[in-house]
Design a protein around this motif. Structure first.
Motif, PDB file in Angstrom:
ATOM      1  N   ALA A  32       8.125  18.298   0.703  1.00  0.00           N
ATOM      2  CA  ALA A  32       7.834  16.886   0.953  1.00  0.00           C
ATOM      3  C   ALA A  32       7.079  16.723   2.266  1.00  0.00           C
ATOM      4  CB  ALA A  32       9.126  16.072   0.981  1.00  0.00           C
ATOM      5  N   ALA A  33       7.450  17.505   3.271  1.00  0.00           N
ATOM      6  CA  ALA A  33       6.781  17.429   4.564  1.00  0.00           C
ATOM      7  C   ALA A  33       5.331  17.874   4.449  1.00  0.00           C
ATOM      8  CB  ALA A  33       7.519  18.275   5.595  1.00  0.00           C
ATOM      9  N   GLN A  34       5.063  18.892   3.633  1.00  0.00           N
ATOM     10  CA  GLN A  34       3.699  19.368   3.464  1.00  0.00           C
ATOM     11  C   GLN A  34       2.845  18.346   2.729  1.00  0.00           C
ATOM     12  OE1 GLN A  34       3.920  23.198   1.639  1.00  0.00           O
ATOM     13  NE2 GLN A  34       4.420  24.234   3.536  1.00  0.00           N
ATOM     14  N   ASP A  35       3.438  17.605   1.800  1.00  0.00           N
ATOM     15  CA  ASP A  35       2.695  16.606   1.054  1.00  0.00           C
ATOM     16  C   ASP A  35       2.263  15.445   1.951  1.00  0.00           C
ATOM     17  OD1 ASP A  35       2.904  18.050  -1.261  1.00  0.00           O
ATOM     18  OD2 ASP A  35       4.607  16.920  -2.042  1.00  0.00           O
ATOM     19  N   ALA A  36       3.042  15.153   2.955  1.00  0.00           N
ATOM     20  CA  ALA A  36       2.742  14.050   3.853  1.00  0.00           C
ATOM     21  C   ALA A  36       1.986  14.586   5.070  1.00  0.00           C
ATOM     22  CB  ALA A  36       4.032  13.362   4.291  1.00  0.00           C
ATOM     23  N   THR A  37       0.675  14.780   4.942  1.00  0.00           N
ATOM     24  CA  THR A  37      -0.125  15.301   6.046  1.00  0.00           C
ATOM     25  C   THR A  37      -0.235  14.238   7.120  1.00  0.00           C
ATOM     26  OG1 THR A  37      -1.394  16.640   4.503  1.00  0.00           O
ATOM     27  CG2 THR A  37      -2.351  16.288   6.669  1.00  0.00           C
ATOM     28  N   PRO A  38       0.199  14.584   8.325  1.00  0.00           N
ATOM     29  CA  PRO A  38       0.161  13.589   9.396  1.00  0.00           C
ATOM     30  C   PRO A  38      -1.270  13.353   9.871  1.00  0.00           C
ATOM     31  CG  PRO A  38       0.874  15.703  10.257  1.00  0.00           C
ATOM     32  CD  PRO A  38       0.751  15.856   8.770  1.00  0.00           C
ATOM     33  N   ALA A  39      -1.497  12.172  10.390  1.00  0.00           N
ATOM     34  CA  ALA A  39      -2.801  11.867  10.974  1.00  0.00           C
ATOM     35  C   ALA A  39      -2.933  12.648  12.279  1.00  0.00           C
ATOM     36  CB  ALA A  39      -2.899  10.368  11.238  1.00  0.00           C
ATOM     37  N   VAL A  40      -4.113  13.184  12.509  1.00  0.00           N
ATOM     38  CA  VAL A  40      -4.350  13.938  13.734  1.00  0.00           C
ATOM     39  C   VAL A  40      -4.652  12.948  14.847  1.00  0.00           C
ATOM     40  CG1 VAL A  40      -5.873  15.605  14.837  1.00  0.00           C
ATOM     41  CG2 VAL A  40      -5.209  15.911  12.475  1.00  0.00           C
ATOM     42  N   VAL A  59      -8.822  33.750  13.051  1.00  0.00           N
ATOM     43  CA  VAL A  59      -9.554  32.662  13.706  1.00  0.00           C
ATOM     44  C   VAL A  59     -10.363  31.884  12.675  1.00  0.00           C
ATOM     45  CG1 VAL A  59     -11.448  32.160  15.309  1.00  0.00           C
ATOM     46  CG2 VAL A  59      -9.629  33.739  15.985  1.00  0.00           C
ATOM     47  N   LEU A  60     -11.079  32.599  11.804  1.00  0.00           N
ATOM     48  CA  LEU A  60     -11.915  31.926  10.809  1.00  0.00           C
ATOM     49  C   LEU A  60     -11.086  31.157   9.788  1.00  0.00           C
ATOM     50  CD1 LEU A  60     -14.610  34.690  10.393  1.00  0.00           C
ATOM     51  CD2 LEU A  60     -14.860  32.482  11.561  1.00  0.00           C
ATOM     52  N   SER A  61      -9.937  31.688   9.424  1.00  0.00           N
ATOM     53  CA  SER A  61      -9.048  30.968   8.517  1.00  0.00           C
ATOM     54  C   SER A  61      -8.563  29.675   9.168  1.00  0.00           C
ATOM     55  CB  SER A  61      -7.853  31.851   8.139  1.00  0.00           C
ATOM     56  OG  SER A  61      -6.941  31.141   7.348  1.00  0.00           O
ATOM     57  N   ASN A  62      -8.162  29.752  10.432  1.00  0.00           N
ATOM     58  CA  ASN A  62      -7.737  28.550  11.149  1.00  0.00           C
ATOM     59  C   ASN A  62      -8.882  27.554  11.268  1.00  0.00           C
ATOM     60  OD1 ASN A  62      -4.981  29.091  11.740  1.00  0.00           O
ATOM     61  ND2 ASN A  62      -5.625  30.560  13.277  1.00  0.00           N
ATOM     62  N   LEU A  63     -10.078  28.051  11.564  1.00  0.00           N
ATOM     63  CA  LEU A  63     -11.239  27.163  11.676  1.00  0.00           C
ATOM     64  C   LEU A  63     -11.509  26.439  10.363  1.00  0.00           C
ATOM     65  CD1 LEU A  63     -13.825  29.210  13.752  1.00  0.00           C
ATOM     66  CD2 LEU A  63     -12.686  27.083  14.403  1.00  0.00           C
ATOM     67  N   THR A  67     -11.192  22.427  10.217  1.00  0.00           N
ATOM     68  CA  THR A  67     -12.392  21.609  10.012  1.00  0.00           C
ATOM     69  C   THR A  67     -12.365  20.872   8.682  1.00  0.00           C
ATOM     70  OG1 THR A  67     -13.624  23.547   9.202  1.00  0.00           O
ATOM     71  CG2 THR A  67     -13.858  22.978  11.545  1.00  0.00           C
ATOM     72  N   GLU A  68     -11.698  21.441   7.675  1.00  0.00           N
ATOM     73  CA  GLU A  68     -11.605  20.752   6.379  1.00  0.00           C
ATOM     74  C   GLU A  68     -10.527  19.671   6.387  1.00  0.00           C
ATOM     75  OE1 GLU A  68     -11.021  23.650   3.298  1.00  0.00           O
ATOM     76  OE2 GLU A  68     -13.053  24.437   3.482  1.00  0.00           O
ATOM     77  N   GLU A  69      -9.363  19.988   6.939  1.00  0.00           N
ATOM     78  CA  GLU A  69      -8.237  19.066   6.880  1.00  0.00           C
ATOM     79  C   GLU A  69      -8.254  18.014   7.988  1.00  0.00           C
ATOM     80  OE1 GLU A  69      -4.636  21.387   6.635  1.00  0.00           O
ATOM     81  OE2 GLU A  69      -5.529  22.682   5.103  1.00  0.00           O
ATOM     82  N   TRP A  70      -8.796  18.365   9.142  1.00  0.00           N
ATOM     83  CA  TRP A  70      -8.813  17.452  10.279  1.00  0.00           C
ATOM     84  C   TRP A  70     -10.194  17.473  10.925  1.00  0.00           C
ATOM     85  CZ3 TRP A  70      -4.037  20.633  10.932  1.00  0.00           C
ATOM     86  CH2 TRP A  70      -2.958  20.020  10.316  1.00  0.00           C
ATOM     87  N   PRO A  71     -11.163  16.873  10.292  1.00  0.00           N
ATOM     88  CA  PRO A  71     -12.538  16.942  10.795  1.00  0.00           C
ATOM     89  C   PRO A  71     -12.734  16.285  12.159  1.00  0.00           C
ATOM     90  CG  PRO A  71     -12.383  15.408   8.950  1.00  0.00           C
ATOM     91  CD  PRO A  71     -11.062  16.104   9.053  1.00  0.00           C
ATOM     92  N   ASN A  72     -11.818  15.448  12.586  1.00  0.00           N
ATOM     93  CA  ASN A  72     -11.947  14.815  13.901  1.00  0.00           C
ATOM     94  C   ASN A  72     -11.334  15.636  15.031  1.00  0.00           C
ATOM     95  OD1 ASN A  72     -13.297  12.611  12.818  1.00  0.00           O
ATOM     96  ND2 ASN A  72     -11.393  11.545  12.367  1.00  0.00           N
TER      97      ASN A  72
END
Length: 151
Positions: A32-40, A59-63, A67-72
Motif C-alpha cells: 500500500a505504501a508503494q502504491d501511494a507515491t509521495p510528492a517530491v 548510479v544509472l539505475s537510480n538516475l 528522472t522518470e518518477e520525480w522529474p522535478n
C-alpha cells in the motif's frame, strides 16, 4: 508437572505463527505504501557518487528511476576514481548518462582522476563538467543541500 520440551516447542510454534502473521500484515502495508507515491518536495536534491567503474550500474539505475518518477528532483552525479574509465568511447552506459544529462542531471567529473588515469578531458562527453575535483564537487553539493548517495 509441565514438560519443558513441550513448552519450548509450543512457544516456538506460537512465535513462528505470530511472525508469519506480522510478515503478512507488513507485506500488505508495504504494498500500500508503494502504491501511494509521495510528492517530491521542491527542495529534493540528490548527489550520486560513482567512485569505481562497478558503481555505474547502480548510479544509472537510480538516475533512471529518479528522472522518470520525480522529474522535478535536482540531481547531480560526481564521477572520480576508476569510474572515469567508463566515460570514454561509446557504450550503453554513456547513452543512459547522456539521457539523464539531457533531463537536467548535472554531471561532474574529477579532473584529477582524468589526469591520474591518463584520460584526455576532450575524450569525455561535453555535458560533463571538469572544473571541480571529485571531493570538492561532493562537498559543494552537500553545502548546496544535496543528500549524498554512494551505491
Amino acid at each position: 508437572m509441565p514438560n519443558p520440551i513441550a513448552a519450548t516447542v509450543t512457544r516456538r510454534k506460537t512465535l513462528a505463527l505470530l511472525g508469519a502473521g506480522l510478515a503478512a500484515t507488513s507485506g500488505v502495508e508495504a504494498a500500500a505504501a508503494q502504491d501511494a507515491t509521495p510528492a517530491v518536495p521542491e527542495d529534493f536534491k540528490v548527489v550520486l557518487h560513482a567512485g569505481q567503474e562497478q558503481n555505474w550500474p547502480y548510479v544509472l539505475s537510480n538516475l533512471k528511476n529518479l528522472t522518470e518518477e520525480w522529474p522535478n528532483a535536482r540531481i547531480r552525479v560526481v564521477a572520480d576514481g576508476s569510474a572515469v574509465y567508463t566515460l570514454q568511447g561509446v557504450s550503453d552506459q554513456l547513452t543512459d548518462l547522456a539521457a539523464a544529462a539531457a533531463a537536467g542531471v548535472v554531471v561532474h567529473v574529477c579532473p584529477n582522476a582524468l589526469r591520474e588515469h591518463q584520460i584526455d578531458p576532450a575524450d569525455i562527453p561535453a555535458y560533463a563538467l571538469t572544473n571541480l575535483g571529485g571531493v570538492v564537487a561532493l562537498v559543494q553539493a552537500q553545502l548546496d543541500g544535496y543528500i549524498y548517495i554512494k551505491p
